[in-house]
Design a protein around this motif. Structure first.
Motif, PDB file in Angstrom:
ATOM      1  N   GLY A  91       0.806  -1.228   0.000  1.00  7.16           N
ATOM      2  CA  GLY A  91       0.000   0.000   0.000  1.00  7.16           C
ATOM      3  C   GLY A  91       0.834   1.270   0.000  1.00  7.16           C
ATOM      4  N   ASP A  92       1.907   1.287   0.794  1.00 10.68           N
ATOM      5  CA  ASP A  92       2.758   2.490   0.896  1.00 10.68           C
ATOM      6  C   ASP A  92       3.427   2.826  -0.428  1.00 10.68           C
ATOM      7  OD1 ASP A  92       2.096   2.789   3.506  1.00 10.68           O
ATOM      8  OD2 ASP A  92       3.995   2.077   4.340  1.00 10.68           O
ATOM      9  N   SER A  93       3.973   1.805  -1.079  1.00  6.96           N
ATOM     10  CA  SER A  93       4.665   2.080  -2.351  1.00  6.96           C
ATOM     11  C   SER A  93       3.653   2.481  -3.433  1.00  6.96           C
ATOM     12  CB  SER A  93       5.506   0.877  -2.789  1.00  6.96           C
ATOM     13  OG  SER A  93       4.687  -0.256  -2.946  1.00  6.96           O
ATOM     14  N   PHE A  94       2.451   1.944  -3.342  1.00  6.82           N
ATOM     15  CA  PHE A  94       1.373   2.311  -4.264  1.00  6.82           C
ATOM     16  C   PHE A  94       1.033   3.799  -4.122  1.00  6.82           C
ATOM     17  CE2 PHE A  94      -3.401   2.462  -4.785  1.00  6.82           C
ATOM     18  CZ  PHE A  94      -3.426   2.364  -6.170  1.00  6.82           C
ATOM     19  N   VAL A  95       0.905   4.242  -2.882  1.00  7.28           N
ATOM     20  CA  VAL A  95       0.601   5.656  -2.600  1.00  7.28           C
ATOM     21  C   VAL A  95       1.734   6.565  -3.105  1.00  7.28           C
ATOM     22  CG1 VAL A  95       0.350   7.315  -0.687  1.00  7.28           C
ATOM     23  CG2 VAL A  95      -1.001   5.214  -0.695  1.00  7.28           C
ATOM     24  N   LYS A  96       2.971   6.125  -2.942  1.00 10.04           N
ATOM     25  CA  LYS A  96       4.126   6.903  -3.436  1.00 10.04           C
ATOM     26  C   LYS A  96       4.116   6.993  -4.970  1.00 10.04           C
ATOM     27  CE  LYS A  96       7.439   6.263   0.336  1.00 10.04           C
ATOM     28  NZ  LYS A  96       7.278   4.980   1.103  1.00 10.04           N
ATOM     29  N   ASP A  97       3.789   5.878  -5.621  1.00  7.68           N
ATOM     30  CA  ASP A  97       3.691   5.867  -7.095  1.00  7.68           C
ATOM     31  C   ASP A  97       2.636   6.858  -7.577  1.00  7.68           C
ATOM     32  OD1 ASP A  97       5.622   3.966  -7.413  1.00  7.68           O
ATOM     33  OD2 ASP A  97       4.249   2.281  -7.750  1.00  7.68           O
ATOM     34  N   ILE A  98       1.520   6.893  -6.880  1.00 11.55           N
ATOM     35  CA  ILE A  98       0.430   7.808  -7.260  1.00 11.55           C
ATOM     36  C   ILE A  98       0.928   9.249  -7.190  1.00 11.55           C
ATOM     37  CG2 ILE A  98      -1.831   8.744  -6.550  1.00 11.55           C
ATOM     38  CD1 ILE A  98      -2.502   5.863  -5.561  1.00 11.55           C
ATOM     39  N   PHE A  99       1.608   9.578  -6.109  1.00  9.08           N
ATOM     40  CA  PHE A  99       2.096  10.955  -5.952  1.00  9.08           C
ATOM     41  C   PHE A  99       3.103  11.296  -7.053  1.00  9.08           C
ATOM     42  CE2 PHE A  99       4.852  14.257  -3.964  1.00  9.08           C
ATOM     43  CZ  PHE A  99       3.898  15.258  -3.935  1.00  9.08           C
ATOM     44  N   LYS A 100       3.993  10.330  -7.327  1.00 10.29           N
ATOM     45  CA  LYS A 100       5.015  10.545  -8.360  1.00 10.29           C
ATOM     46  C   LYS A 100       4.387  10.810  -9.737  1.00 10.29           C
ATOM     47  CE  LYS A 100       7.944   7.196  -7.951  1.00 10.29           C
ATOM     48  NZ  LYS A 100       8.913   6.346  -7.346  1.00 10.29           N
ATOM     49  N   GLN A 101       3.349  10.035 -10.054  1.00  9.21           N
ATOM     50  CA  GLN A 101       2.771  10.111 -11.401  1.00  9.21           C
ATOM     51  C   GLN A 101       1.681  11.171 -11.571  1.00  9.21           C
ATOM     52  OE1 GLN A 101       1.808   6.503 -13.452  1.00  9.21           O
ATOM     53  NE2 GLN A 101       3.353   5.296 -12.390  1.00  9.21           N
ATOM     54  N   THR A 102       1.037  11.556 -10.466  1.00 14.08           N
ATOM     55  CA  THR A 102      -0.143  12.435 -10.609  1.00 14.08           C
ATOM     56  C   THR A 102      -0.105  13.672  -9.715  1.00 14.08           C
ATOM     57  OG1 THR A 102      -1.386  11.356  -8.835  1.00 14.08           O
ATOM     58  CG2 THR A 102      -1.612  10.417 -11.047  1.00 14.08           C
ATOM     59  N   ASP A 103       0.873  13.708  -8.786  1.00 15.98           N
ATOM     60  CA  ASP A 103       0.927  14.807  -7.827  1.00 15.98           C
ATOM     61  C   ASP A 103      -0.297  14.822  -6.897  1.00 15.98           C
ATOM     62  OD1 ASP A 103       2.760  16.725  -7.021  1.00 15.98           O
ATOM     63  OD2 ASP A 103       1.582  18.371  -7.862  1.00 15.98           O
ATOM     64  N   ILE A 104      -0.981  13.690  -6.794  1.00 11.90           N
ATOM     65  CA  ILE A 104      -2.118  13.580  -5.869  1.00 11.90           C
ATOM     66  C   ILE A 104      -1.633  12.909  -4.585  1.00 11.90           C
ATOM     67  CG2 ILE A 104      -4.360  12.442  -5.468  1.00 11.90           C
ATOM     68  CD1 ILE A 104      -4.819  12.628  -8.548  1.00 11.90           C
ATOM     69  N   ARG A 105      -1.849  13.595  -3.471  1.00 11.52           N
ATOM     70  CA  ARG A 105      -1.497  13.023  -2.165  1.00 11.52           C
ATOM     71  C   ARG A 105      -2.677  12.225  -1.636  1.00 11.52           C
ATOM     72  NH1 ARG A 105       3.204  14.665  -0.137  1.00 11.52           N
ATOM     73  NH2 ARG A 105       3.946  16.735  -0.772  1.00 11.52           N
ATOM     74  N   VAL A 106      -2.457  10.959  -1.390  1.00 10.26           N
ATOM     75  CA  VAL A 106      -3.545  10.079  -0.939  1.00 10.26           C
ATOM     76  C   VAL A 106      -3.526   9.951   0.586  1.00 10.26           C
ATOM     77  CG1 VAL A 106      -4.464   7.719  -1.051  1.00 10.26           C
ATOM     78  CG2 VAL A 106      -3.491   8.779  -3.101  1.00 10.26           C
ATOM     79  N   GLU A 107      -4.674  10.163   1.199  1.00  6.53           N
ATOM     80  CA  GLU A 107      -4.831   9.900   2.637  1.00  6.53           C
ATOM     81  C   GLU A 107      -5.400   8.501   2.788  1.00  6.53           C
ATOM     82  OE1 GLU A 107      -7.368  12.960   4.599  1.00  6.53           O
ATOM     83  OE2 GLU A 107      -7.130  14.039   2.707  1.00  6.53           O
ATOM     84  N   VAL A 108      -4.667   7.638   3.483  1.00  3.82           N
ATOM     85  CA  VAL A 108      -5.180   6.293   3.750  1.00  3.82           C
ATOM     86  C   VAL A 108      -5.905   6.362   5.093  1.00  3.82           C
ATOM     87  CG1 VAL A 108      -4.593   3.859   4.024  1.00  3.82           C
ATOM     88  CG2 VAL A 108      -3.239   5.295   2.490  1.00  3.82           C
ATOM     89  N   ILE A 109      -7.214   6.150   5.082  1.00  7.37           N
ATOM     90  CA  ILE A 109      -7.978   6.324   6.321  1.00  7.37           C
ATOM     91  C   ILE A 109      -8.335   4.978   6.943  1.00  7.37           C
ATOM     92  CG2 ILE A 109      -8.891   8.609   5.745  1.00  7.37           C
ATOM     93  CD1 ILE A 109     -11.552   7.245   4.975  1.00  7.37           C
ATOM     94  N   ASP A 110      -8.414   4.963   8.264  1.00  9.68           N
ATOM     95  CA  ASP A 110      -8.777   3.710   8.943  1.00  9.68           C
ATOM     96  C   ASP A 110     -10.299   3.526   8.910  1.00  9.68           C
ATOM     97  OD1 ASP A 110      -9.914   5.256  11.015  1.00  9.68           O
ATOM     98  OD2 ASP A 110      -8.174   5.035  12.325  1.00  9.68           O
ATOM     99  N   GLY A 111     -10.741   2.356   9.347  1.00  6.76           N
ATOM    100  CA  GLY A 111     -12.153   2.000   9.261  1.00  6.76           C
ATOM    101  C   GLY A 111     -13.063   2.898  10.079  1.00  6.76           C
ATOM    102  N   ALA A 112     -12.579   3.338  11.246  1.00  5.39           N
ATOM    103  CA  ALA A 112     -13.410   4.186  12.120  1.00  5.39           C
ATOM    104  C   ALA A 112     -13.664   5.542  11.466  1.00  5.39           C
ATOM    105  CB  ALA A 112     -12.718   4.369  13.474  1.00  5.39           C
ATOM    106  N   ARG A 113     -12.622   6.080  10.845  1.00  2.00           N
ATOM    107  CA  ARG A 113     -12.746   7.372  10.157  1.00  2.00           C
ATOM    108  C   ARG A 113     -13.654   7.232   8.923  1.00  2.00           C
ATOM    109  NH1 ARG A 113     -12.087  12.241  10.487  1.00  2.00           N
ATOM    110  NH2 ARG A 113     -10.602  13.564   9.378  1.00  2.00           N
ATOM    111  N   GLU A 114     -13.490   6.115   8.237  1.00  3.71           N
ATOM    112  CA  GLU A 114     -14.330   5.846   7.071  1.00  3.71           C
ATOM    113  C   GLU A 114     -15.810   5.817   7.483  1.00  3.71           C
ATOM    114  OE1 GLU A 114     -14.786   2.576   3.435  1.00  3.71           O
ATOM    115  OE2 GLU A 114     -13.245   2.240   4.941  1.00  3.71           O
ATOM    116  N   ALA A 115     -16.105   5.121   8.581  1.00  4.11           N
ATOM    117  CA  ALA A 115     -17.486   5.029   9.073  1.00  4.11           C
ATOM    118  C   ALA A 115     -18.030   6.407   9.432  1.00  4.11           C
ATOM    119  CB  ALA A 115     -17.540   4.103  10.290  1.00  4.11           C
ATOM    120  N   GLU A 116     -17.184   7.232  10.036  1.00  2.91           N
ATOM    121  CA  GLU A 116     -17.597   8.585  10.434  1.00  2.91           C
ATOM    122  C   GLU A 116     -17.944   9.438   9.205  1.00  2.91           C
ATOM    123  OE1 GLU A 116     -15.319  12.063  12.721  1.00  2.91           O
ATOM    124  OE2 GLU A 116     -14.896  10.052  13.469  1.00  2.91           O
ATOM    125  N   PHE A 117     -17.090   9.402   8.195  1.00  2.00           N
ATOM    126  CA  PHE A 117     -17.361  10.172   6.971  1.00  2.00           C
ATOM    127  C   PHE A 117     -18.653   9.686   6.300  1.00  2.00           C
ATOM    128  CE2 PHE A 117     -12.599  11.216   6.507  1.00  2.00           C
ATOM    129  CZ  PHE A 117     -12.789  12.548   6.898  1.00  2.00           C
TER     130      PHE A 117
END
Length: 312
Positions: A91-117
């Protein structure tokens, strides 16, 4: 001064992009919305890693999203990743690849935060009232359950029991066998014990389905009755009679892939997973004796948006 916001929800099955404009009054205007069946969990979810093909599909989709975001001149971009990315060994290297290729910073959220949103998104859709409801959001990787009313959350938990995981485990024949249906329900019974205890305490009467599977169930139900209104504009809030759900549910269990695909209102990206998701809905309705189903077209990304606005 208007401000344009882009929100990306990187689900295990589907990636969503929503671009909105906030005017001086703080009112929202939706400019663009799309969803893409990336299937990030395909071929990897059960061994805990994002498969190379899935990663490539995701990066291609996010490069396209970036182009669209730039064309709308969105100043703020928020991208959230959920179950698949938070559990993947790569997951970490995937998120880094995304930033490298798209300049999009990805927030990986936990299940509790996901439920809240999800709760804030559903609340914004106007489907909650003073009655205690059980919000159910069936993703590809996880299912979020939230016991709440329009004022507050009483209890919430995310379970790594999404439709892609259930599919890998129980969808061995198509149409699905009676044995597999029973096995999925027994598995849910066992894994959802914390939910069962919370339901006994808070006694919800309403099932509120959030987006995804539930939107498709409503689409199928509407077209079955000759109501085409949902094909023009998707309502933010809907109701689905319990007996209508069961009519659709039985049809999903009876048919194979191609027959399900031919059902008016079916989306190709949900054609298999919806079988496992529908069994989960049946389990929840029956186990917790819920009498009513309401459906919110809003979910995670709308919840993030409303939280961002509230903080302003």
């Amino acid at each position: 001064m208007t401000n344009r916001l882009a929100l990306i929800d990187m689900g295990t099955n589907t990636f969503h992009l929503l671009i909105t404009e906030v005017d001086e009054q703080g009112q929202l205007h939706e400019l663009y919305k799309t969803k893409v069946p990336v299937r990030l969990g395909q071929g990897g979810i059960s061994n805990g890693a994002i498969a190379p093909e899935a990663s490539e599909r995701a990066l291609r989709t996010l490069r396209d999203f970036r182009t669209t975001i730039d064309s709308y001149g969105a100043q703020t971009v928020r991208a959230l990743a959920t179950s698949m990315v938070r559990n993947a060994s790569n997951g970490d290297s995937f998120v880094k690849d995304i930033f490298k290729q798209t300049d999009i910073r990805v927030e990986v959220i936990d299940g509790a935060r996901e439920a809240e949103f999800i709760y804030y998104g559903v609340r914004a859709a106007g489907v909650l009232d003073e009655n205690t409801a059980l919000i159910t959001d069936i993703g590809g990787g996880s299912i979020e359950f939230i016991l709440c009313n329009q004022q507050e959350i009483f209890w919430k938990q995310s379970f790594e029991l999404g439709a892609q995981r259930l599919m890998d485990k129980f969808f061995t024949q198509d149409p699905i066998t009676a044995e597999s249906i029973a096995a999925e329900k027994a598995y849910l019974e066992e894994r959802l014990q914390p939910l069962t205890a919370a339901v006994a305490k808070y006694k919800p009467t309403i099932l509120v389905g959030s987006s995804g599977t539930f939107d498709t169930l409503c689409d199928i139900d509407g077209l079955r009755k000759g109501d085409t209104s949902r094909t023009q504009t998707q309502p933010v809030a809907s109701t689905l009679a319990v007996e209508d759900f069961y009519t659709v549910h039985q049809e999903l269990l009876r048919k194979n892939h191609n027959e399900r695909l031919a059902i008016p209102g079916m989306l190709e990206m949900r054609v298999d997973m919806i079988v496992l998701a529908s069994i989960a809905v049946d389990f929840v309705l029956e186990k917790y004796k819920l009498q009513e189903i309401r459906v919110s077209a809003y979910a995670l990304k709308e919840g993030v948006l409303h939280q961002m606005l509230a903080q302003r």
